[in-house]
Motif scaffolding. Structure first.
Motif, PDB file in Angstrom:
ATOM      1  N   UNK A 190     -28.739  41.524 -10.233  1.00  0.00           N
ATOM      2  CA  UNK A 190     -29.593  42.381  -9.974  1.00  0.00           C
ATOM      3  C   UNK A 190     -28.153  43.615  -9.799  1.00  0.00           C
ATOM      4  N   UNK A 191     -27.584  43.454  -9.391  1.00  0.00           N
ATOM      5  CA  UNK A 191     -26.634  44.560  -9.382  1.00  0.00           C
ATOM      6  C   UNK A 191     -26.143  44.735 -10.665  1.00  0.00           C
ATOM      7  N   UNK A 192     -26.015  43.601 -11.890  1.00  0.00           N
ATOM      8  CA  UNK A 192     -25.704  44.072 -13.036  1.00  0.00           C
ATOM      9  C   UNK A 192     -26.932  44.579 -14.035  1.00  0.00           C
ATOM     10  N   UNK A 193     -28.035  44.860 -13.152  1.00  0.00           N
ATOM     11  CA  UNK A 193     -28.978  45.169 -14.152  1.00  0.00           C
ATOM     12  C   UNK A 193     -29.173  46.453 -13.573  1.00  0.00           C
ATOM     13  N   UNK A 194     -28.994  46.503 -12.623  1.00  0.00           N
ATOM     14  CA  UNK A 194     -29.220  48.052 -11.690  1.00  0.00           C
ATOM     15  C   UNK A 194     -27.841  49.165 -12.252  1.00  0.00           C
ATOM     16  N   UNK A 195     -26.781  48.504 -12.275  1.00  0.00           N
ATOM     17  CA  UNK A 195     -25.791  48.995 -12.417  1.00  0.00           C
ATOM     18  C   UNK A 195     -24.508  49.679 -11.541  1.00  0.00           C
ATOM     19  N   UNK A 196     -25.449  48.376 -10.623  1.00  0.00           N
ATOM     20  CA  UNK A 196     -25.082  49.050  -8.911  1.00  0.00           C
ATOM     21  C   UNK A 196     -23.371  47.759  -8.205  1.00  0.00           C
ATOM     22  N   UNK A 197     -22.598  48.811  -7.763  1.00  0.00           N
ATOM     23  CA  UNK A 197     -21.618  47.816  -7.163  1.00  0.00           C
ATOM     24  C   UNK A 197     -21.707  46.934  -5.669  1.00  0.00           C
ATOM     25  N   UNK A 198     -22.518  45.811  -5.976  1.00  0.00           N
ATOM     26  CA  UNK A 198     -23.043  44.543  -4.637  1.00  0.00           C
ATOM     27  C   UNK A 198     -21.694  44.545  -3.778  1.00  0.00           C
ATOM     28  N   UNK A 199     -20.614  44.924  -4.814  1.00  0.00           N
ATOM     29  CA  UNK A 199     -19.833  44.782  -2.950  1.00  0.00           C
ATOM     30  C   UNK A 199     -19.885  45.764  -2.057  1.00  0.00           C
TER      31      UNK A 199
END
Length: 997
Positions: free
Chosen positions: A311-320
């Motif tokens: 999901x993080x890669x899909x929406x360009x979000x930094x999950x950390x």
């Protein structure tokens, strides 16, 4: 993706997911897998939830059966009691209790749906199947396509024109209970029941159903029931003529009074309701992008590491950077089979990082940032102080107050999120923190089918034309600053009513300029961080799901509080963020790269682009024919027919039957048939995998563009109006949605055919102006590579030059394969390609690829120096910047996970290059309209796609427009930055987008 209002009609793809059966399917699939994945660290059972998440993500991201949904409903049984229990108390009486490990997961399943921004659909009295039947019937009547996601045989009675079922794959290949995915059409229904879908209920009435305890006729099974229905035509005729049946037992089972009563009762139990009073209208199931931060927060709480990363890669979000949702940590339990989870209140908001110690600046008073932040938290938001303005006289008073203040925060409320299709409902104003009002304009009462038919206007509102006539001078007054959060939406809406809002400030874009990469820039999140305040949500006022009213019919008091609060918060945020821009020296980034884009994009979105329905229709047919041809070729090569959409069946053909190399297993133990696996096989010369890739691409183009684009044509303008998102990516690149025009392939024939459907207006041409190798040129400048600078200055073939430098081959004698390898390295280096990745791309041994990369850095040492320097900077500061001063924050660089740190290092190396390219095209776009006007041209900029701009110009202005566009784009960096290499723009005019590119 969140659900919202979206009209349903031809071109719509409605996914109806049988959530209740899906829960059990996910559970029994999970227990066949490794037990360690079925529990959270605190031993909460989550295996079924994990698989449910995985499948829901697939539906949202990829769709199913070659189709992506435009509308999506996850439908559950609300309780075990339905009207069927009233008809027959023993209905489903024999069902066993669910497994203990599944019971705590029922409420979590609904939480999954909400985490994706969707609303779980469920109603009293009616079962999930009845709601599915009603939605399917309504969608079918509107000409939409329906995909029912379920393996439930009871739903087969719904299959028909435009309605199919999809049974997803489950389990690991070769294990007991595993099932392959399959599409169910009329042929499959006949194969299962022996009758077409419209006769399924008749067969079920005779055969009964032991699972649901439906009695049926004694001694008659499905096969016999099908024979009888086929012979007599339907159940009523069969019962009317049953006395003539020769077989005594059958005759008795169909004529004895109690038996007939049981059969007729069974039909009522089996027949699905197709006109249930839906509490969530079909149109409210429209699909849009979810709140990635909220979704990741839920996934983090569930400890779903793999899905979180996807999901993080899909929406360009930094999950950390996103904390686990505290509501799902230490779940306190459940109440009943479908009970709600006990929720734990989230922690108190904290101030955003990095603003406690502002950089001193002579232009701002000392400690102004800290003072403003303290004020934002100290001056509490009190909604009861907001005024609802219902007279022209009071509106005049507020306008006078705004003029005196020299600024006003604004917010508009509309019927739909789409600013090109919506109607204005009301406007809110704020002149100081806590000083705000709402002007209702078109609020309605009652349940009028046509909201804007002129009926049911709430009394006491200022007439729309009167209010807008008074607001127009204020909103257009150059001496008064207009402030908003996400101003582009408000500006677009008001422009359709003849109001050109200026000058402006946008709190969302201020936050983006200051904190790109640090978190969410939504108003609700910023209010929480800076004001310590929980803003009202749209759903709390307008309703959601079965309780949805729409903002126009919301209670006026609640609507006023919501709308005025948003203006109030926007003003408070502006007061905090404006001095931060000065203190942190980000004013130039905001004022030259962000704020001017609001009006630029609003103009582009309103212009739209013409798309030919006929061309798309023809392409849909061509793609279908090409897919059929490819299917035949694939089946011939395979030596058998199989389901092309089934990864399991395809994997068995590739690696089982054909024994091809490169086999990989997925987490479920099945063969991987991902695009990368197939591409590796294709590069190695395997025609079979190449045809599979071609078929997949055609299927995606058909569903996503050829079939879907006509639905986006605006009825009023006859054009497609995409929406560009600012503050959506870390690097400053724009993203496009509804529809997404940035993902149409340009390097293959099928993708170019889609672009042919984008055409110019009569007497006009489309012009495509595209930066040539801009990121390589920026690499040459930023990393100071003499060889690359010389090549670009002399307009040499950069890839041939690189190959010559690396392999000591004269350019004039350059073999194509050598140039291709250099090209792969040139572009791969920018994105931090590894030896493994390059080896796969070039189909060479890993050692050889490693040697290429080593030689590349030896020939171009400046690139290695740049990478090392950037790694050092991001490790020390947690940020990098572009040549235009835009800063990207990478808080995840301090992760304890080595692979995470490596990921952020690669992103940090790429960000200054990709970000500079994004900044350059922004600078060009901001200047373009004025440059065209100064040249006396009527050409208009319509689209931005990565490094390309698309214009529409009269035929006789084509050459002049190309000249202006090329000049503006090539000179865009100046005067802020003077590049050491020239920029080059390729531009061409034609009747359609493909020929212009």
């Amino acid at each position: 993706m969140t659900l919202t209002h979206k009209p349903v009609g031809p071109g719509s793809h409605i996914f109806l997911v049988d959530g209740s059966s899906f829960v059990f399917r996910a559970y029994f699939q999970s227990i066949r897998q490794d037990a360690k994945y079925n529990y959270r660290s605190d031993r909460l059972p989550t295996g079924a939830v994990r698989l449910f998440c995985t499948k829901l993500l697939q539906f949202v991201r990829e769709g199913a059966a070659g189709v992506k949904p435009t509308h999506l409903a996850i439908i559950f049984d609300k309780s075990e009691h339905s009207f069927r229990k009233d008809l027959y108390p023993d209905y489903k009486a024999h069902r066993t209790e669910p497994p203990d490990d599944l019971i705590p997961q029922f409420p979590l399943m609904r939480a999954v749906v909400r985490a994706f921004g969707l609303t779980p659909i469920e109603q009293d009295v009616y079962e999930a199947d009845d709601l599915i039947a009603t939605y399917a019937t309504q969608a079918q009547a509107k000409g939409a396509d329906v995909l029912i996601v379920s393996a439930d045989k009871d739903l087969m009675q719904l299959v028909g024109p435009g309605v199919r079922m999809y049974d997803p794959a489950s389990g690991t290949a070769g294990t007991k209970g595993a099932r392959e995915e399959r599409l169910i059409g009329e042929a499959e229904v006949i194969d299962y029941f022996g009758v077409p879908p419209d006769k399924v209920v008749d067969v079920q009435a005779l055969a009964g159903d032991s699972t649901d305890n439906v009695p049926g006729a004694k001694g008659i099974g499905v096969k016999t029931a099908a024979q009888l229905i086929n012979e007599y035509g339907d159940l009523e005729k069969l019962l009317a003529q049953a006395s003539g049946i020769k077989q005594p037992k059958r005759r008795e089972a169909l004529t004895e009074p109690d038996a007939v009563a049981r059969i007729l009762l069974s039909k009522k139990l089996c027949e699905l309701v197709r006109d249930a009073p839906l509490q969530t209208p079909l149109e409210e199931l429209g699909l849009h992008q979810p709140d990635a931060a909220k979704l990741i927060a839920f996934l983090q709480a569930m400890e779903f590491t793999t899905i979180t990363r996807r999901v993080a890669e899909m929406y360009g979000v930094q999950a950390q950077d996103i904390e686990p949702d505290p509501r799902f940590l230490g779940v306190a339990g459940w109440r009943g089979r479908n009970g709600e989870l006990s929720e734990i209140a989230p922690p108190a908001s904290e101030a955003p990082r990095g603003i406690e110690k502002p950089t001193s600046d002579a232009l701002i008073p000392a400690n102004l940032v800290a003072t403003r932040l303290a004020e934002a938290k100290a001056v509490k938001i009190d909604r009861s102080t907001y005024e609802t303005v219902v007279s022209a006289e009071r509106l005049d008073d507020w306008i006078t107050e705004a003029v005196g203040a020299g600024l006003v925060a604004i917010n508009v409320e509309t019927t739909l999120p789409d600013p090109m299709r919506c109607e204005l409902i009301g406007v809110s104003l704020a002149t100081a923190p806590g000083r705000a009002c709402y002007i209702p304009l078109q609020h309605r009462s009652g349940d009028s089918a046509d909201l804007f038919s002129g009926a049911n206007l709430v009394e006491g509102q200022i007439p729309l034309d009167v209010a807008l006539a008074r607001l127009k001078p204020l909103f257009e007054d150059a001496s008064i600053l207009k402030i908003a959060h996400n101003m582009k939406h408000d500006l677009l809406v008001l422009s359709r009513y003849g109001i050109d809002v200026a000058p402006i400030d946008d709190a969302m874009l201020m936050s983006y300029a200051l904190d790109s990469g640090r978190g969410d820039h939504r108003l609700e999140e910023l209010a929480r961080n800076y004001c310590g305040h929980e803003a009202l949500t749209f759903a709390s006022v307008a309703g959601a799901g079965r309780n949805f009213l729409g903002f126009a019919r919301a209670a006026l008091t609640a609507a006023a509080e919501y709308a005025a609060e948003r203006a109030d918060i926007s003003l408070r945020l502006w007061r905090v963020l404006k001095p931060r821009l000065l203190a942190e020296r980000m004013t130039a980034v905001y004022e030259t790269l962000e704020r001017p884009m609001v009006a630029t994009l609003a103009r582009m979105e309103r212009r739209g682009v013409t798309v030919e329905r006929a061309t798309l229709s023809r392409l849909s047919g061509e793609f279908a024919q090409d897919m059929a041809r490819l299917e035949a070729e694939i089946f011939e090569l395979a030596g058998e027919s199989f389901n092309l959409s089934s990864p399991k069946q395809l994997g068995d053909i590739l690696f089982g039957k054909m024994g091809l190399p490169g086999a990989k297993k997925t987490a479920t133990g099945a063969w991987s048939t991902s695009a990368s696996v197939l591409e590796d096989l294709a590069v190695a010369g395997n025609d079979f995998s190449r045809r599979i890739l071609d078929w997949r691409q055609l299927s995606k183009l058909k569903s996503t563009y050829a079939d879907a684009l006509p639905g986006y044509i605006n009825a009023e303008t006859g054009r497609v109006h995409t929406s560009y998102a600012l503050a959506a990516t870390t690097t400053g690149r724009l993203s496009s949605s509804e529809p997404n025009l940035q993902n149409i392939p340009v390097r293959n024939e099928a993708g170019r055919k889609i672009r042919k459907a984008f055409v110019s207006a009569p007497g006009h041409v489309l012009i495509s102006a595209d930066y040539s190798q801009i990121e390589l040129r920026l690499l040459a400048h930023i990393a100071d590579i003499p060889q690359l600078r010389r090549a670009f200055a002399e307009n040499l073939d950069i890839h041939a030059m690189t190959a010559s430098e690396m392999f000591n081959v004269p350019i004039k004698d350059m073999p194509p394969e050598t140039r291709r390898r250099a090209k792969a390295i040139n572009f791969g280096i920018i994105y931090g390609i590894s030896a493994f990745g390059l080896a796969n791309q070039l189909s060479i041994p890993r050692e050889e690829a490693s040697a290429y990369i080593k030689r590349y850095f030896e020939r171009f040492p400046g690139i290695r120096d740049y990478m090392d320097s950037t790694r050092k900077t991001v490790r020390e500061k947690g940020e990098v910047s572009t040549i235009f001063g835009r800063i990207y924050h990478f808080p995840g660089i301090s992760s304890a996970n080595a692979s995470d740190r490596a990921f952020y290092e690669r992103a940090a190396i790429n960000a200054p290059i990709q970000g500079a390219a994004a900044d350059i095209i922004r600078r060009a776009m901001i200047r373009m309209d004025d440059a065209l006007a100064r040249a006396g041209l009527s050409a208009q900029m319509l689209l931005q796609v990565h490094d390309e701009l698309v214009f529409e110009a009269p035929n006789d202005e084509a050459e002049a427009t190309i000249e202006v566009a090329r000049r503006v784009m090539e000179q865009a960096p100046a005067p802020a930055v003077h590049l050491a290499v020239p920029l080059k723009v390729d531009a061409r005019a034609a009747a359609n987008w493909d020929e212009a590119h």
